[in-house]
Design a protein around this motif. Structure first.
Motif, PDB file in Angstrom:
ATOM      1  N   ASP A   1      -4.840   5.130  -5.518  1.00 41.06           N
ATOM      2  CA  ASP A   1      -4.967   4.498  -4.207  1.00 41.06           C
ATOM      3  C   ASP A   1      -5.921   3.309  -4.269  1.00 41.06           C
ATOM      4  O   ASP A   1      -5.705   2.278  -3.627  1.00 41.06           O
ATOM      5  CB  ASP A   1      -5.460   5.512  -3.171  1.00 41.06           C
TER       6      ASP A   1
ATOM      7  N   LEU B   1       0.821  -1.215   0.000  1.00 40.59           N
ATOM      8  CA  LEU B   1       0.000   0.000   0.000  1.00 40.59           C
ATOM      9  C   LEU B   1       0.852   1.262   0.000  1.00 40.59           C
ATOM     10  O   LEU B   1       0.366   2.346  -0.356  1.00 40.59           O
ATOM     11  CB  LEU B   1      -0.930  -0.003   1.218  1.00 40.59           C
ATOM     12  N   GLN B   2       2.095   1.142   0.389  1.00 46.49           N
ATOM     13  CA  GLN B   2       3.006   2.285   0.440  1.00 46.49           C
ATOM     14  C   GLN B   2       3.894   2.388  -0.797  1.00 46.49           C
ATOM     15  O   GLN B   2       4.733   3.290  -0.876  1.00 46.49           O
ATOM     16  CB  GLN B   2       3.881   2.195   1.697  1.00 46.49           C
TER      17      GLN B   2
ATOM     18  N   LEU C   1      -3.481   3.940   6.015  1.00 46.04           N
ATOM     19  CA  LEU C   1      -2.953   2.806   5.260  1.00 46.04           C
ATOM     20  C   LEU C   1      -2.718   1.619   6.179  1.00 46.04           C
ATOM     21  O   LEU C   1      -2.933   0.461   5.786  1.00 46.04           O
ATOM     22  CB  LEU C   1      -1.655   3.194   4.556  1.00 46.04           C
TER      23      LEU C   1
END
Length: 333
Positions: free
Chosen positions: A257, A31-32, A216
Motif C-alpha cells: 500500500d 491506488l486501487q 483510498l
C-alpha cells in the motif's frame, strides 16, 4: 465489446509524455490497482520522475530545536502535551544546533531543517531561530529550512529576510479527514500559512502522513489537494504508531500500500521533490530501495524528531548502489 481504459496507459500518455498530473479519480484508480500491477505502476512513476525531475536525489537532515510540550492535539504525534506520551519538553542550544548542521552537511546533504513542536513561534522561539540561522550560515555551507508551525505574515516575512530557504508546514491529510486527526486548529489555518510562505518567496515543503485510517478516496483527495498548493517538496511520512497517542494502537500500512501511494503521488505531481520521511523503516523495511526506484527523489537521512531512522551511511550506500547522484548544494539566499 469496448475495452476498459487502462489507467497506466492513460498515465503514460498524460503524465510521462505531457507532464500533466493525474486528477483525483485517476489517482484513485492507481491506488486501487491490484498487487500484481504495482511493479508496473512503480516503473512508470520512476520514468516520470527521471523525465520531469532528473536523476538527482536530494538529501536532508532535521533536528528539533524545541521538543515536546506542544499544545495541539495531532493524534499521531508524541510531542503533543495533550497526550500521555514519553516525550518531554526540551530546548536545544545554538552550539548544538550548529554541530547538528555541520554533521548533516558532512553526509552530503544540501538541506538542514530546524523543527519546533509548537502551534506557532513566540518571540523566544523566533529569537532562537534568528540566532541559529545566523550561526549556521557563518560556519556551514548548507541551505537552512524551518518547520515552526503556523505563522503570521510578519513571521513569514522575517524568516524570508534572514535567509530561510524552505519552510515546512504539512497539511497532514485530506481536508475531509482532517477533523479526525486534529481538533485544535483547522485545515484552513494550515493552508493559509502555506500560501503566505509561497508568496514570500521561500520554497514550500508540504506533505503529510499516510496510513492514519484515511480511505483510498481520501488518499487520492489528499494528493490532488497537495498538488493544488504547488509545493516545491512533498515529504511522505507513514504512520509509526506512538505510545500514548490516540493513533498509538493502529497498525502500520502494508508495504504494498505504501509503494502504491508513493507511485501515485508521483503521478499526481510529476515535477515535485517527493521525499521519503518518517515511518518508512517500519512500513517499507528493505523495500525502501523500490520506493526510490518508484518515484521518490529525496530522503531524510539519520533520525527523525522522536523516532529512529536508518543510519545515514546506509541510505547513502543505497543511493550509490542505485547510481543516483546526490544533488549538489545550490543556495537560493
Amino acid at each position: 465489446m469496448r475495452r476498459a481504459v487502462d489507467i497506466l496507459e492513460v498515465a503514460r500518455e498524460q503524465v510521462l509524455d505531457r507532464g500533466i498530473g493525474l486528477d483525483e479519480q485517476q489517482a484513485l484508480a492507481c491506488l486501487q490497482l491490484p498487487d500484481e500491477r504495482v511493479d508496473d505502476l512503480l516503473d512508470l512513476a520512476h520514468a516520470v520522475r527521471t523525465k520531469w525531475c532528473g536523476d538527482e536525489v536530494e538529501v536532508e537532515g532535521i533536528v528539533s530545536l524545541k521538543t515536546g510540550g506542544c499544545p495541539e492535539d495531532c493524534h499521531f504525534c508524541s510531542q503533543s502535551g495533550v497526550f500521555d506520551s514519553p516525550v518531554r519538553s526540551a530546548w536545544l542550544d545554538i552550539p548544538s544546533l550548529v554541530t547538528a548542521a555541520r554533521e548533516t552537511a558532512n553526509t552530503g546533504a544540501t538541506e538542514f531543517c530546524i523543527v519546533a513542536a509548537v502551534r506557532g513561534p513566540d518571540e523566544r522561539l523566533m529569537s532562537q531561530v534568528r540566532d541559529g540561522v545566523r550561526a549556521i550560515h557563518e560556519v556551514v555551507d548548507i541551505n537552512v529550512a524551518c518547520s515552526l508551525g503556523m505563522l503570521t505574515q510578519e513571521q513569514v516575512d522575517e524568516l524570508a529576510a534572514i535567509g530561510v530557504h524552505r519552510y515546512n508546514h504539512n497539511l497532514e491529510t485530506a481536508r475531509s479527514y482532517f477533523g479526525d486527526v486534529v481538533t485544535t486548529h483547522t485545515y484552513e489555518e494550515r493552508w493559509d500559512t502555506c500560501e503566505m510562505v509561497r508568496a514570500a518567496g521561500m520554497e514550500l515543503c508540504c506533505g503529510g502522513i499516510l496510513g492514519m485510517g484515511e480511505t483510498l478516496e481520501q488518499r487520492a483527495e489528499f494528493a490532488v489537494q497537495l498538488a493544488a498548493l504547488e509545493p516545491d517538496e512533498v515529504p511522505l511520512n507513514f504512520l509509526n504508531p506512538r505510545p500514548g497517542t490516540p493513533f498509538g494502537d493502529r497498525d502500520p500500512m502494508t508495504s504494498v500500500d505504501a509503494l502504491r501511494a508513493v507511485a501515485t503521488f508521483r503521478l499526481v505531481m510529476p515535477r515535485t521533490i517527493l521525499r521519503f520521511a518518517g515511518g518508512r523503516e517500519i512500513t517499507l523495511g528493505d523495500l525502501a530501495e523500490r520506493g526510490v526506484r518508484g518515484g521518490v527523489n529525496a530522503v531524510i537521512v539519520g533520525n527523525y524528531l522522536t523516532t529512529l531512522g536508518r543510519p545515514a551511511d546506509q541510505d547513502l550506500a543505497m543511493l550509490a548502489d542505485l547510481r543516483m547522484p546526490i544533488k549538489a548544494l545550490a543556495k537560493n539566499l
